[in-house]
Design a protein around this motif. Structure first.
Motif, mmCIF file in Angstrom:
data_model
loop_
_atom_site.group_PDB
_atom_site.id
_atom_site.type_symbol
_atom_site.label_atom_id
_atom_site.label_comp_id
_atom_site.label_asym_id
_atom_site.label_seq_id
_atom_site.Cartn_x
_atom_site.Cartn_y
_atom_site.Cartn_z
ATOM 1 N N MET A 249 -13.179 -15.275 37.396
ATOM 2 C CA MET A 249 -14.069 -16.438 37.350
ATOM 3 C C MET A 249 -15.499 -16.002 37.675
ATOM 4 O O MET A 249 -15.722 -15.254 38.618
ATOM 5 C CB MET A 249 -13.619 -17.494 38.370
ATOM 6 C CG MET A 249 -14.462 -18.761 38.348
ATOM 7 S SD MET A 249 -13.982 -19.951 39.641
ATOM 8 C CE MET A 249 -12.305 -20.327 39.138
ATOM 9 N N SER A 250 -16.442 -16.464 36.874
ATOM 10 C CA SER A 250 -17.843 -16.101 37.107
ATOM 11 C C SER A 250 -18.350 -16.727 38.393
ATOM 12 O O SER A 250 -17.787 -17.712 38.899
ATOM 13 C CB SER A 250 -18.707 -16.549 35.942
ATOM 14 O OG SER A 250 -18.790 -17.968 35.910
ATOM 15 N N LEU A 251 -19.444 -16.176 38.921
ATOM 16 C CA LEU A 251 -20.035 -16.720 40.139
ATOM 17 C C LEU A 251 -20.501 -18.152 39.912
ATOM 18 O O LEU A 251 -20.251 -19.037 40.738
ATOM 19 C CB LEU A 251 -21.206 -15.847 40.598
ATOM 20 C CG LEU A 251 -22.032 -16.387 41.774
ATOM 21 C CD1 LEU A 251 -21.159 -16.593 43.006
ATOM 22 C CD2 LEU A 251 -23.197 -15.451 42.093
ATOM 23 N N SER A 252 -21.174 -18.407 38.796
ATOM 24 C CA SER A 252 -21.722 -19.746 38.551
ATOM 25 C C SER A 252 -20.616 -20.800 38.490
ATOM 26 O O SER A 252 -20.828 -21.961 38.866
ATOM 27 C CB SER A 252 -22.541 -19.765 37.258
ATOM 28 O OG SER A 252 -21.742 -19.403 36.148
ATOM 29 N N ALA A 253 -19.423 -20.390 38.035
ATOM 30 C CA ALA A 253 -18.301 -21.329 37.941
ATOM 31 C C ALA A 253 -17.766 -21.722 39.309
ATOM 32 O O ALA A 253 -17.064 -22.733 39.449
ATOM 33 C CB ALA A 253 -17.188 -20.722 37.102
ATOM 34 N N GLN A 254 -18.099 -20.927 40.337
ATOM 35 C CA GLN A 254 -17.622 -21.204 41.685
ATOM 36 C C GLN A 254 -18.614 -22.018 42.508
ATOM 37 O O GLN A 254 -18.316 -22.393 43.647
ATOM 38 C CB GLN A 254 -17.331 -19.892 42.420
ATOM 39 C CG GLN A 254 -16.302 -19.003 41.726
ATOM 40 C CD GLN A 254 -16.122 -17.688 42.470
ATOM 41 O OE1 GLN A 254 -15.723 -17.677 43.630
ATOM 42 N NE2 GLN A 254 -16.417 -16.584 41.797
ATOM 43 N N LEU A 255 -19.781 -22.297 41.942
ATOM 44 C CA LEU A 255 -20.845 -22.950 42.698
ATOM 45 C C LEU A 255 -20.941 -24.440 42.380
ATOM 46 O O LEU A 255 -20.530 -24.892 41.309
ATOM 47 C CB LEU A 255 -22.185 -22.277 42.387
ATOM 48 C CG LEU A 255 -22.270 -20.786 42.703
ATOM 49 C CD1 LEU A 255 -23.603 -20.222 42.232
ATOM 50 C CD2 LEU A 255 -22.080 -20.527 44.195
ATOM 51 N N LYS A 256 -21.528 -25.182 43.338
ATOM 52 C CA LYS A 256 -21.774 -26.600 43.149
ATOM 53 C C LYS A 256 -23.272 -26.813 42.941
ATOM 54 O O LYS A 256 -24.068 -26.590 43.863
ATOM 55 C CB LYS A 256 -21.302 -27.386 44.370
ATOM 56 C CG LYS A 256 -19.797 -27.332 44.599
ATOM 57 C CD LYS A 256 -19.421 -28.109 45.853
ATOM 58 C CE LYS A 256 -17.930 -28.027 46.136
ATOM 59 N NZ LYS A 256 -17.555 -28.727 47.388
ATOM 60 N N PHE A 257 -23.651 -27.208 41.746
ATOM 61 C CA PHE A 257 -25.043 -27.458 41.423
ATOM 62 C C PHE A 257 -25.363 -28.936 41.653
ATOM 63 O O PHE A 257 -24.474 -29.794 41.594
ATOM 64 C CB PHE A 257 -25.333 -27.070 39.974
ATOM 65 C CG PHE A 257 -25.139 -25.593 39.704
ATOM 66 C CD1 PHE A 257 -26.193 -24.711 39.849
ATOM 67 C CD2 PHE A 257 -23.897 -25.103 39.323
ATOM 68 C CE1 PHE A 257 -26.022 -23.353 39.612
ATOM 69 C CE2 PHE A 257 -23.711 -23.750 39.083
ATOM 70 C CZ PHE A 257 -24.773 -22.869 39.232
ATOM 71 N N ASP A 258 -26.632 -29.248 41.927
ATOM 72 C CA ASP A 258 -27.006 -30.638 42.190
ATOM 73 C C ASP A 258 -27.082 -31.440 40.888
ATOM 74 O O ASP A 258 -26.725 -30.943 39.810
ATOM 75 C CB ASP A 258 -28.321 -30.710 42.973
ATOM 76 C CG ASP A 258 -29.522 -30.199 42.187
ATOM 77 O OD1 ASP A 258 -29.446 -30.059 40.949
ATOM 78 O OD2 ASP A 258 -30.564 -29.935 42.814
ATOM 79 N N ALA A 259 -27.546 -32.675 41.001
ATOM 80 C CA ALA A 259 -27.584 -33.565 39.840
ATOM 81 C C ALA A 259 -28.483 -33.041 38.729
ATOM 82 O O ALA A 259 -28.340 -33.437 37.569
ATOM 83 C CB ALA A 259 -28.045 -34.951 40.281
ATOM 84 N N HIS A 260 -29.418 -32.141 39.088
ATOM 85 C CA HIS A 260 -30.320 -31.564 38.086
ATOM 86 C C HIS A 260 -29.816 -30.202 37.596
ATOM 87 O O HIS A 260 -30.529 -29.506 36.868
ATOM 88 C CB HIS A 260 -31.718 -31.410 38.688
ATOM 89 C CG HIS A 260 -32.304 -32.698 39.178
ATOM 90 N ND1 HIS A 260 -32.766 -33.683 38.338
ATOM 91 C CD2 HIS A 260 -32.485 -33.171 40.451
ATOM 92 C CE1 HIS A 260 -33.215 -34.705 39.053
ATOM 93 N NE2 HIS A 260 -33.056 -34.417 40.335
ATOM 94 N N GLY A 261 -28.621 -29.823 38.033
ATOM 95 C CA GLY A 261 -28.053 -28.549 37.607
ATOM 96 C C GLY A 261 -28.626 -27.363 38.336
ATOM 97 O O GLY A 261 -28.594 -26.237 37.818
ATOM 98 N N LEU A 262 -29.131 -27.590 39.552
ATOM 99 C CA LEU A 262 -29.793 -26.523 40.305
ATOM 100 C C LEU A 262 -29.092 -26.267 41.632
ATOM 101 O O LEU A 262 -28.409 -27.136 42.172
ATOM 102 C CB LEU A 262 -31.259 -26.889 40.568
ATOM 103 C CG LEU A 262 -32.121 -27.158 39.326
ATOM 104 C CD1 LEU A 262 -33.509 -27.604 39.751
ATOM 105 C CD2 LEU A 262 -32.188 -25.925 38.441
ATOM 106 N N ILE A 263 -29.311 -25.067 42.160
ATOM 107 C CA ILE A 263 -28.798 -24.676 43.463
ATOM 108 C C ILE A 263 -29.896 -23.902 44.196
ATOM 109 O O ILE A 263 -30.574 -23.067 43.574
ATOM 110 C CB ILE A 263 -27.510 -23.821 43.333
ATOM 111 C CG1 ILE A 263 -26.867 -23.576 44.709
ATOM 112 C CG2 ILE A 263 -27.764 -22.507 42.608
ATOM 113 C CD1 ILE A 263 -25.488 -22.913 44.626
ATOM 114 N N PRO A 264 -30.139 -24.190 45.489
ATOM 115 C CA PRO A 264 -31.162 -23.427 46.226
ATOM 116 C C PRO A 264 -30.701 -22.000 46.490
ATOM 117 O O PRO A 264 -29.506 -21.759 46.760
ATOM 118 C CB PRO A 264 -31.323 -24.212 47.531
ATOM 119 C CG PRO A 264 -30.040 -24.946 47.695
ATOM 120 C CD PRO A 264 -29.555 -25.263 46.311
ATOM 121 N N ALA A 265 -31.624 -21.064 46.413
ATOM 122 C CA ALA A 265 -31.329 -19.652 46.655
ATOM 123 C C ALA A 265 -32.314 -19.100 47.681
ATOM 124 O O ALA A 265 -33.522 -19.137 47.463
ATOM 125 C CB ALA A 265 -31.422 -18.857 45.358
#
Length: 230
Positions: A1-17
């Motif tokens: 499974m890719s990393l992005s598939a394991q993450l929860k993105f916000d309503a705008h499709g973004l995640i803080p880094a």
């Protein structure tokens, strides 16, 4: 499974880094990624972000050369925030500072916005003052003015910078021979300053020098010299 598939993105499709220096742990900056930026970062080994203002992907350092090479990527317990450890080329901040977090909250200094802020240089001490001076040097380099001594040296080129280092090293040696301790301190400060200008020319932060000294720590001078010869 890719990393992005394991993450929860916000309503705008973004995640803080949150990005930090892999060697020192210093926090360098905070930005946002979308799934494509995450995948590109993993695939290329260089950090990509998503610009909310420009609404597009961007590679850190694509114009400045201040690339971030990935050493490790972690995500938190809720899978909605990334922590990326990198090898930073040059400065992470667009102002020329190593870190975007170069200001500190302190009583007594009030900004126009009403917050009490001071530049990091005002509260640095001992070794850290070298980092503060280096950051100012980089800022002068990237935003030159006619009144800036640093900018004038960079404009004259590497040979002029090297000549000044040689000049200051000679003056430090003369001061050492003379035995006036105040003069020794003054001339060594000049030498340190011009050496930082040389580091800035190659986008080498003082931390690289600290790391080399840490590597040598505990070795005799003879052992260290032999290791370089081999």
């Amino acid at each position: 499974m890719s990393l992005s598939a394991q993450l929860k993105f916000d309503a705008h499709g973004l995640i803080p880094a949150i990005t930090r220096d892999a060697e020192t742990g210093e926090v360098l900056m905070m930005a946002y990624m979308n799934a494509e930026a995450v995948d590109l970062t993993v695939k290329s080994g260089q950090v990509h972000y998503y610009s909310r203002s420009r609404r597009k992907l961007w590679l850190k350092g694509e114009s400045s050369g201040h690339i971030q090479t990935v050493r490790e990527i972690r995500f938190d317990c809720d899978s909605d925030c990334l922590l990326i450890s990198v090898e930073q080329a040059g400065a992470a901040c667009h102002t020329g500072h190593k870190s975007c977090f170069y200001r500190s909250y302190q009583e007594g200094e009030v900004s126009s916005a009403g917050e009490k802020l001071v530049d990091a240089a005002a509260i640095y001490g001992q070794k850290d003052i070298l980092d503060a001076v280096y950051h100012v040097i980089q800022e002068r380099r990237q935003n030159p003015s006619e009144k800036s001594y640093v900018a004038s040296l960079y404009a004259k080129g590497l040979d002029k910078i090297l000549g000044k280092i040689g000049e200051e090293a000679t003056e430090a040696a003369v001061a050492g021979k003379g035995g006036d301790t105040e003069e020794v301190v003054y001339e060594v400060a000049d030498l340190f300053f011009h050496t930082l200008i040389l580091l800035g020319y190659y986008d080498l932060p003082p931390e690289r020098v600290y790391a080399e000294l840490r590597r040598r720590f505990g070795l005799s001078g003879i052992e260290e010299k032999d290791s370089r010869t081999k």
